[in-house]
Design a protein around this motif. Sequence first.
Motif, mmCIF file in Angstrom:
data_model
loop_
_atom_site.group_PDB
_atom_site.id
_atom_site.type_symbol
_atom_site.label_atom_id
_atom_site.label_comp_id
_atom_site.label_asym_id
_atom_site.label_seq_id
_atom_site.Cartn_x
_atom_site.Cartn_y
_atom_site.Cartn_z
ATOM 1 N N SER A 78 94.810 10.942 -1.086
ATOM 2 C CA SER A 78 96.069 11.660 -1.300
ATOM 3 C C SER A 78 95.809 13.165 -1.234
ATOM 4 N N LEU A 79 96.842 13.922 -0.857
ATOM 5 C CA LEU A 79 96.726 15.369 -0.732
ATOM 6 C C LEU A 79 96.595 16.003 -2.120
ATOM 7 N N LEU A 80 95.592 16.868 -2.284
ATOM 8 C CA LEU A 80 95.364 17.538 -3.566
ATOM 9 C C LEU A 80 95.814 18.990 -3.554
ATOM 10 N N HIS A 81 95.617 19.684 -2.423
ATOM 11 C CA HIS A 81 95.895 21.113 -2.379
ATOM 12 C C HIS A 81 96.109 21.546 -0.933
ATOM 13 N N ALA A 82 96.942 22.559 -0.719
ATOM 14 C CA ALA A 82 97.188 23.089 0.627
ATOM 15 C C ALA A 82 97.089 24.608 0.607
ATOM 16 N N ASP A 83 96.446 25.163 1.619
ATOM 17 C CA ASP A 83 96.337 26.613 1.799
ATOM 18 C C ASP A 83 97.137 27.006 3.031
ATOM 19 N N PHE A 84 97.957 28.041 2.892
ATOM 20 C CA PHE A 84 98.746 28.551 4.008
ATOM 21 C C PHE A 84 98.315 29.980 4.306
ATOM 22 N N LEU A 85 98.255 30.321 5.601
ATOM 23 C CA LEU A 85 97.940 31.672 6.051
ATOM 24 C C LEU A 85 99.234 32.293 6.545
ATOM 25 N N GLU A 86 99.612 33.423 5.944
ATOM 26 C CA GLU A 86 100.857 34.086 6.328
ATOM 27 C C GLU A 86 100.723 34.682 7.720
ATOM 28 N N ILE A 87 101.778 34.513 8.530
ATOM 29 C CA ILE A 87 101.794 35.060 9.880
ATOM 30 C C ILE A 87 102.234 36.513 9.790
ATOM 31 N N THR A 88 101.355 37.408 10.227
ATOM 32 C CA THR A 88 101.652 38.836 10.274
ATOM 33 C C THR A 88 101.488 39.285 11.721
ATOM 34 N N ASP A 89 101.280 40.572 11.938
ATOM 35 C CA ASP A 89 101.069 41.052 13.303
ATOM 36 C C ASP A 89 99.629 40.841 13.770
ATOM 37 N N LYS A 90 98.772 40.301 12.907
ATOM 38 C CA LYS A 90 97.393 40.012 13.284
ATOM 39 C C LYS A 90 97.328 38.696 14.068
ATOM 40 N N PRO A 91 96.334 38.551 14.962
ATOM 41 C CA PRO A 91 96.174 37.277 15.683
ATOM 42 C C PRO A 91 95.786 36.157 14.714
ATOM 43 N N ILE A 92 96.245 34.932 15.021
ATOM 44 C CA ILE A 92 95.899 33.772 14.202
ATOM 45 C C ILE A 92 95.080 32.795 15.041
ATOM 46 N N LYS A 93 94.346 31.919 14.357
ATOM 47 C CA LYS A 93 93.519 30.914 15.018
ATOM 48 C C LYS A 93 94.123 29.542 14.720
ATOM 49 N N VAL A 94 94.437 28.774 15.783
ATOM 50 C CA VAL A 94 95.125 27.492 15.628
ATOM 51 C C VAL A 94 94.496 26.454 16.556
ATOM 52 N N ASN A 95 94.403 25.203 16.071
ATOM 53 C CA ASN A 95 93.990 24.087 16.915
ATOM 54 C C ASN A 95 95.237 23.479 17.541
ATOM 55 N N VAL A 96 95.277 23.423 18.882
ATOM 56 C CA VAL A 96 96.447 22.949 19.620
ATOM 57 C C VAL A 96 96.057 21.684 20.384
#
Length: 184
Positions: free
Chosen positions: A84-102
């Motif tokens: 079961s899910l225990l915890h989630a971390d979110f990264l706020e989208i700003t003007d900086k580049p983000i890293k994502v698995n697509v």
Amino acid sequence: MKKLEIVGFKRANLGKKESKDLRAEGLIPSVLYGGGEQIHFSAPTILFRDLLYTPDAYEVTLNIEGEIRKAILQDTQFHPVNDSLLHADFLEITDKPIKVNVPVKFVGNSPGVIKGGKLVQKLRKITLRGQAENIPDFVEVSIEGLDLGKSVRVAEVNVENVEILNARSLPIATIDIPRSLRGK
């Protein structure tokens, strides 16, 4: 990227006991970081289902007590026994580049598969870095020219306005030669 909304409530008390109490109520303790300040909040477990159990990359609209923030899911923690899910971390989208698995999506017909070979997907997701608005829902990979025993590699893929972070020599898909055709 696809879009999803999660409605949450700020957490006044932080700590192990408070997190355990939240999980007992059907809420997931979460944190939003990467912007001005960290925001600790909790959200109903059911809202995470579409976000977690899919290969797609999502831009999440966090509605924390009326305050709207754009983010991506950065990290999750699961229970080691019941999963079961225990915890989630979110990264706020700003003007900086983000890293994502697509996710990777194959297009076309391979001559190797038509001859009896088997398409083996070696890489299910490609890691991209760029502005959030430039990140695609999926990366299209053409398998038109793949014959028996051939591979398509990360170096052969081109995505507009983003940087591919995977090793360029990494194979995405290979056409395996079946045993019945090897002797020919």
